[in-house]
Design a protein around this motif. Structure first.
Motif, PDB file in Angstrom:
ATOM      1  N   LEU A  46     -28.253   7.257  44.029  1.00  0.00           N
ATOM      2  CA  LEU A  46     -28.690   6.467  45.186  1.00  0.00           C
ATOM      3  C   LEU A  46     -28.542   4.969  44.988  1.00  0.00           C
ATOM      4  CD1 LEU A  46     -31.772   8.592  46.198  1.00  0.00           C
ATOM      5  CD2 LEU A  46     -29.879   7.992  47.726  1.00  0.00           C
ATOM      6  N   LEU A  47     -28.438   4.509  43.747  1.00  0.00           N
ATOM      7  CA  LEU A  47     -28.267   3.079  43.504  1.00  0.00           C
ATOM      8  C   LEU A  47     -26.796   2.700  43.332  1.00  0.00           C
ATOM      9  CD1 LEU A  47     -31.302   2.243  41.190  1.00  0.00           C
ATOM     10  CD2 LEU A  47     -31.038   1.804  43.631  1.00  0.00           C
ATOM     11  N   GLY A  48     -25.894   3.565  43.797  1.00  0.00           N
ATOM     12  CA  GLY A  48     -24.462   3.286  43.751  1.00  0.00           C
ATOM     13  C   GLY A  48     -23.947   2.744  45.065  1.00  0.00           C
ATOM     14  N   GLY A  49     -22.640   2.920  45.270  1.00  0.00           N
ATOM     15  CA  GLY A  49     -22.006   2.447  46.491  1.00  0.00           C
ATOM     16  C   GLY A  49     -20.962   3.440  46.955  1.00  0.00           C
ATOM     17  N   GLY A  50     -20.470   3.245  48.164  1.00  0.00           N
ATOM     18  CA  GLY A  50     -19.497   4.194  48.684  1.00  0.00           C
ATOM     19  C   GLY A  50     -18.724   3.689  49.880  1.00  0.00           C
ATOM     20  N   HIS A  51     -17.838   4.557  50.343  1.00  0.00           N
ATOM     21  CA  HIS A  51     -17.074   4.330  51.569  1.00  0.00           C
ATOM     22  C   HIS A  51     -17.024   5.629  52.346  1.00  0.00           C
ATOM     23  CE1 HIS A  51     -15.415   0.268  51.061  1.00  0.00           C
ATOM     24  NE2 HIS A  51     -15.429   0.538  49.766  1.00  0.00           N
ATOM     25  N   ALA A  52     -17.050   5.522  53.666  1.00  0.00           N
ATOM     26  CA  ALA A  52     -16.961   6.695  54.531  1.00  0.00           C
ATOM     27  C   ALA A  52     -15.968   6.436  55.652  1.00  0.00           C
ATOM     28  CB  ALA A  52     -18.336   7.034  55.120  1.00  0.00           C
ATOM     29  N   ILE A  53     -15.528   7.520  56.280  1.00  0.00           N
ATOM     30  CA  ILE A  53     -14.771   7.431  57.518  1.00  0.00           C
ATOM     31  C   ILE A  53     -15.366   8.462  58.469  1.00  0.00           C
ATOM     32  CG2 ILE A  53     -12.966   9.044  56.768  1.00  0.00           C
ATOM     33  CD1 ILE A  53     -10.977   7.245  58.341  1.00  0.00           C
ATOM     34  N   TYR A  54     -15.523   8.075  59.740  1.00  0.00           N
ATOM     35  CA  TYR A  54     -16.174   8.953  60.724  1.00  0.00           C
ATOM     36  C   TYR A  54     -15.320   9.043  61.981  1.00  0.00           C
ATOM     37  CZ  TYR A  54     -19.627  11.231  63.640  1.00  0.00           C
ATOM     38  OH  TYR A  54     -20.269  12.136  64.443  1.00  0.00           O
ATOM     39  N   TYR A  55     -15.147  10.264  62.476  1.00  0.00           N
ATOM     40  CA  TYR A  55     -14.414  10.500  63.731  1.00  0.00           C
ATOM     41  C   TYR A  55     -15.384  11.009  64.777  1.00  0.00           C
ATOM     42  CZ  TYR A  55     -11.235  12.615  67.134  1.00  0.00           C
ATOM     43  OH  TYR A  55     -10.579  12.963  68.290  1.00  0.00           O
ATOM     44  N   ASP A  56     -15.458  10.296  65.901  1.00  0.00           N
ATOM     45  CA  ASP A  56     -16.300  10.662  67.044  1.00  0.00           C
ATOM     46  C   ASP A  56     -15.419  11.384  68.054  1.00  0.00           C
ATOM     47  OD1 ASP A  56     -17.973  10.846  69.195  1.00  0.00           O
ATOM     48  OD2 ASP A  56     -18.095   8.697  69.573  1.00  0.00           O
ATOM     49  N   ALA A  57     -15.556  12.719  68.117  1.00  0.00           N
ATOM     50  CA  ALA A  57     -14.662  13.517  68.951  1.00  0.00           C
ATOM     51  C   ALA A  57     -14.797  13.186  70.432  1.00  0.00           C
ATOM     52  CB  ALA A  57     -14.931  15.002  68.707  1.00  0.00           C
ATOM     53  N   GLY A  59     -15.529  10.405  71.961  1.00  0.00           N
ATOM     54  CA  GLY A  59     -14.881   9.153  72.328  1.00  0.00           C
ATOM     55  C   GLY A  59     -13.496   8.986  71.747  1.00  0.00           C
ATOM     56  N   GLY A  60     -13.097   9.905  70.855  1.00  0.00           N
ATOM     57  CA  GLY A  60     -11.797   9.785  70.208  1.00  0.00           C
ATOM     58  C   GLY A  60     -11.683   8.549  69.331  1.00  0.00           C
ATOM     59  N   ARG A  61     -12.801   8.112  68.754  1.00  0.00           N
ATOM     60  CA  ARG A  61     -12.815   6.880  67.963  1.00  0.00           C
ATOM     61  C   ARG A  61     -13.047   7.195  66.493  1.00  0.00           C
ATOM     62  NH1 ARG A  61     -16.016   5.808  72.395  1.00  0.00           N
ATOM     63  NH2 ARG A  61     -17.886   6.178  71.131  1.00  0.00           N
ATOM     64  N   THR A  62     -12.407   6.415  65.641  1.00  0.00           N
ATOM     65  CA  THR A  62     -12.564   6.547  64.198  1.00  0.00           C
ATOM     66  C   THR A  62     -12.941   5.200  63.613  1.00  0.00           C
ATOM     67  OG1 THR A  62     -10.829   8.242  64.179  1.00  0.00           O
ATOM     68  CG2 THR A  62     -11.461   7.298  62.067  1.00  0.00           C
ATOM     69  N   ALA A  63     -13.851   5.196  62.653  1.00  0.00           N
ATOM     70  CA  ALA A  63     -14.258   3.938  62.020  1.00  0.00           C
ATOM     71  C   ALA A  63     -14.526   4.162  60.534  1.00  0.00           C
ATOM     72  CB  ALA A  63     -15.506   3.365  62.684  1.00  0.00           C
ATOM     73  N   ASN A  64     -14.219   3.159  59.752  1.00  0.00           N
ATOM     74  CA  ASN A  64     -14.566   3.144  58.330  1.00  0.00           C
ATOM     75  C   ASN A  64     -15.941   2.524  58.146  1.00  0.00           C
ATOM     76  OD1 ASN A  64     -12.132   4.229  57.466  1.00  0.00           O
ATOM     77  ND2 ASN A  64     -11.183   2.240  57.096  1.00  0.00           N
ATOM     78  N   TYR A 227     -28.559  -7.134  52.362  1.00  0.00           N
ATOM     79  CA  TYR A 227     -27.472  -6.157  52.291  1.00  0.00           C
ATOM     80  C   TYR A 227     -27.404  -5.316  53.568  1.00  0.00           C
ATOM     81  CZ  TYR A 227     -24.173  -2.674  50.757  1.00  0.00           C
ATOM     82  OH  TYR A 227     -23.053  -1.878  50.665  1.00  0.00           O
ATOM     83  N   GLU A 228     -26.191  -5.144  54.100  1.00  0.00           N
ATOM     84  CA  GLU A 228     -25.959  -4.279  55.251  1.00  0.00           C
ATOM     85  C   GLU A 228     -24.641  -3.541  55.080  1.00  0.00           C
ATOM     86  OE1 GLU A 228     -25.982  -6.436  58.883  1.00  0.00           O
ATOM     87  OE2 GLU A 228     -28.107  -6.988  58.768  1.00  0.00           O
ATOM     88  N   ALA A 229     -24.626  -2.272  55.460  1.00  0.00           N
ATOM     89  CA  ALA A 229     -23.369  -1.532  55.526  1.00  0.00           C
ATOM     90  C   ALA A 229     -22.603  -2.004  56.752  1.00  0.00           C
ATOM     91  CB  ALA A 229     -23.645  -0.037  55.612  1.00  0.00           C
ATOM     92  N   THR A 230     -21.288  -2.014  56.678  1.00  0.00           N
ATOM     93  CA  THR A 230     -20.479  -2.568  57.768  1.00  0.00           C
ATOM     94  C   THR A 230     -19.411  -1.576  58.224  1.00  0.00           C
ATOM     95  OG1 THR A 230     -18.982  -3.627  56.164  1.00  0.00           O
ATOM     96  CG2 THR A 230     -20.826  -4.940  56.995  1.00  0.00           C
ATOM     97  N   TRP A 231     -19.167  -1.540  59.531  1.00  0.00           N
ATOM     98  CA  TRP A 231     -18.131  -0.700  60.126  1.00  0.00           C
ATOM     99  C   TRP A 231     -16.865  -1.527  60.326  1.00  0.00           C
ATOM    100  CZ3 TRP A 231     -18.935   4.441  60.760  1.00  0.00           C
ATOM    101  CH2 TRP A 231     -20.258   4.910  60.800  1.00  0.00           C
ATOM    102  N   ALA A 232     -15.710  -0.873  60.209  1.00  0.00           N
ATOM    103  CA  ALA A 232     -14.435  -1.571  60.381  1.00  0.00           C
ATOM    104  C   ALA A 232     -13.381  -0.593  60.888  1.00  0.00           C
ATOM    105  CB  ALA A 232     -13.972  -2.192  59.059  1.00  0.00           C
ATOM    106  N   GLU A 233     -12.297  -1.151  61.426  1.00  0.00           N
ATOM    107  CA  GLU A 233     -11.187  -0.327  61.888  1.00  0.00           C
ATOM    108  C   GLU A 233     -10.442   0.267  60.697  1.00  0.00           C
ATOM    109  OE1 GLU A 233     -10.134   0.466  65.078  1.00  0.00           O
ATOM    110  OE2 GLU A 233     -12.105  -0.380  65.603  1.00  0.00           O
ATOM    111  N   PRO A 234     -10.030   1.534  60.785  1.00  0.00           N
ATOM    112  CA  PRO A 234      -9.263   2.124  59.692  1.00  0.00           C
ATOM    113  C   PRO A 234      -7.802   1.685  59.717  1.00  0.00           C
ATOM    114  CG  PRO A 234      -9.533   3.713  61.457  1.00  0.00           C
ATOM    115  CD  PRO A 234     -10.320   2.491  61.858  1.00  0.00           C
ATOM    116  N   VAL A 235      -7.119   1.920  58.616  1.00  0.00           N
ATOM    117  CA  VAL A 235      -5.678   1.734  58.532  1.00  0.00           C
ATOM    118  C   VAL A 235      -5.012   3.023  59.002  1.00  0.00           C
ATOM    119  CG1 VAL A 235      -3.727   1.357  56.962  1.00  0.00           C
ATOM    120  CG2 VAL A 235      -5.879   0.116  56.631  1.00  0.00           C
TER     121      VAL A 235
END
Length: 459
Positions: A46-57, A59-64, A227-235
């Motif tokens: 829990l004291l680590g870090g990570g990255h995720a990607i999420y697809y919202d079916a 809305g057809g939207r994807t975000a990192n 500290y805040e997690a941030t959303w961004a556009e995927p490649v």
């Protein structure tokens, strides 16, 4: 298909439990990640870090989602903290690492889970904590791959408070032994009650800061509060008729995916040479990683990769929380980072879309081998048309300069072709966690990686 693929059976079970209760992909990913921070503490926490990607079916939207470790030191004069140098046996090589309290950066996983819930969750937060809390209370049996990794990392995992956790009575845990972490019960109970911001503004954050003060660490109250997690556009990368969405990372997965020639129809020697040529030199290292992939009945998908690095060897007393060691990963400290900046990472959680939505949700663990593992599985499924589990199980290769590491099962003709190309080949005795761990889900199947004692659940 509702499915979860992860690095441990208990992690996959936790995610599937939430899907069965009507939770969506984000809920299941959060519950599975929390469970991994109990069952897979050799790999993550829990004291680590990570990255995720999420697809919202819908809305057809994807975000990192970036919830990786941040650079500490806000609100305090810059200072240097001596790190402890360790030589860790990895296969036949000794790899040098730096650990200790000064290697801990600002944790991001709790903020990332908060962001996933806030943006896409359906179920109450405390319900998502329940599977992990049950695991912490009961203890978790060590699977083979995790016991092997623990043996490799013994020098850091048994430092300070870790000795009581991973070597109770003086004997290192082995396969089948019960991993007991009673402090995580208190951590998860607090987390269920106070929510994820407990790590930044509540009880857990205060305990972390007290440890920093006691041992001379770098993380400050201002670091945690801001500290805040941030959303961004995927490649986006076109690959064999699919739109592969991922992130630009140190591993440059988009680059190697774009450069890979067609593998379908190649014989094994041609395929091996094409992979080695495409992968080229090894990217920077990053140890101690796990991955999970989730899809739900509505077609939403989430892939989440998390890590502690090697782990600093420091544990928050009474809470059994291992600190990350990302500041000891010199290869990740690039670009003149300042306090408050986000560190770089090789993580590349990825989705492949076609006209019907998500065709493949996949991610990999494995540090420098993350890129090669993920490339071989994605290409095996999308290009060569392999069954998903076959693509995950198939023997892998990993080039390091002129040396190519291979798993047994690669044919003699392929080895001859590599050696004829001027490369040295080192064949490992069996499937090994060195070659990464891929967790993947498609519309009809889910696959965990046997190299990491991974598992998949679906219905």
């Amino acid at each position: 298909m509702r499915a979860v693929a992860a690095g441990h059976p208990a992690t996959a079970d936790a995610g599937m439990e939430i899907l069965d209760e009507g939770g969506g992909a984000a809920d299941a990913a959060v519950a599975a990640c929390l469970a991994s921070c109990v069952a897979e503490t050799v790999m993550t926490g829990l004291l680590g870090g990570g990255h995720a990607i999420y697809y919202d079916a819908a809305g057809g939207r994807t975000a990192n989602l970036d919830c990786f470790v941040g650079m500490p030191g806000l609100g305090r004069e810059r200072r240097e903290v001596a790190l402890l140098e360790l030589a860790v046996p990895f296969g036949t090589e000794l790899v040098h690492y730096a650990v200790g309290i000064g290697s801990c950066g600002v944790p991001g996983i709790p903020a990332g889970l908060d962001a996933l819930c806030g943006e896409h969750g359906r179920l109450p937060w405390d319900r998502l904590v329940e599977p992990a809390l049950r695991l912490a209370k009961a203890g978790v049996a060590m699977p083979a791959a995790h016991a092997s990794c623990l043996q490799m990392l013994e020098s850091v995992m048994t430092m300070n408070e870790g000795g009581e956790i991973y070597a109770p009575g003086g004997s290192l845990l082995e396969e089948g032994d019960l991993l007991r972490q009673p402090g995580l019960v208190r951590t998860l109970e607090t987390l269920a009650d106070e929510g994820p911001r407990s790590f930044y503004e509540g009880t857990i954050g205060k305990a972390l800061l007290a440890l920093m003060e006691e041992r001379g660490g770098l993380v400050t109250e201002e670091d945690l509060n801001s500290y805040e997690a941030t959303w961004a556009e995927p490649v986006s990368v076109e690959f064999r008729g699919h739109d592969v969405l991922t992130r630009a990372s140190l591993a440059d997965f988009p680059g190697v995916l774009s450069a890979l020639p067609g593998l379908n129809g190649l014989d094994e020697p041609q395929r091996a040479l094409a992979l080695v040529e495409t992968l080229g030199s090894e990217p920077p290292r990053e140890r101690g990683t796990t991955n999970l992939s989730v899809t739900d009945a509505e077609g939403n998908a989430c892939v989440l990769t998390t890590s502690l690095g090697l782990g600093s060897g420091d544990f928050v007393p009474g809470l059994d929380l291992h600190l990350n060691s990302m500041l000891g990963e010199a290869d990740l400290l690039i670009g003149g980072l300042e306090p408050g900046d986000r560190m770089a990472s090789m993580m590349a959680p990825s989705l492949a879309l076609d006209g019907d939505g998500v065709a493949l949700a996949a991610g990999a663990a494995g540090g420098t081998r993350l890129r090669s593992a993920l490339l071989q599985v994605v290409a095996g499924f999308l290009d060569e048309g392999l069954d998903l589990q076959v693509a995950v199980d198939r023997p892998r290769l990993h080039p390091v300069g002129s040396l190519v590491h291979i798993e047994p099962g690669l044919g003699a003709a392929a080895i001859d072709a590599l050696e004829s190309a001027g490369l040295q080949v080192r064949e490992w005795p069996g499937l090994h966690h060195y070659f990464g761990g891929v967790s993947a889900v498609t519309r009809t199947a889910a696959a965990g990686d046997p190299r990491r004692s991974g598992a998949a659940r679906g219905s």
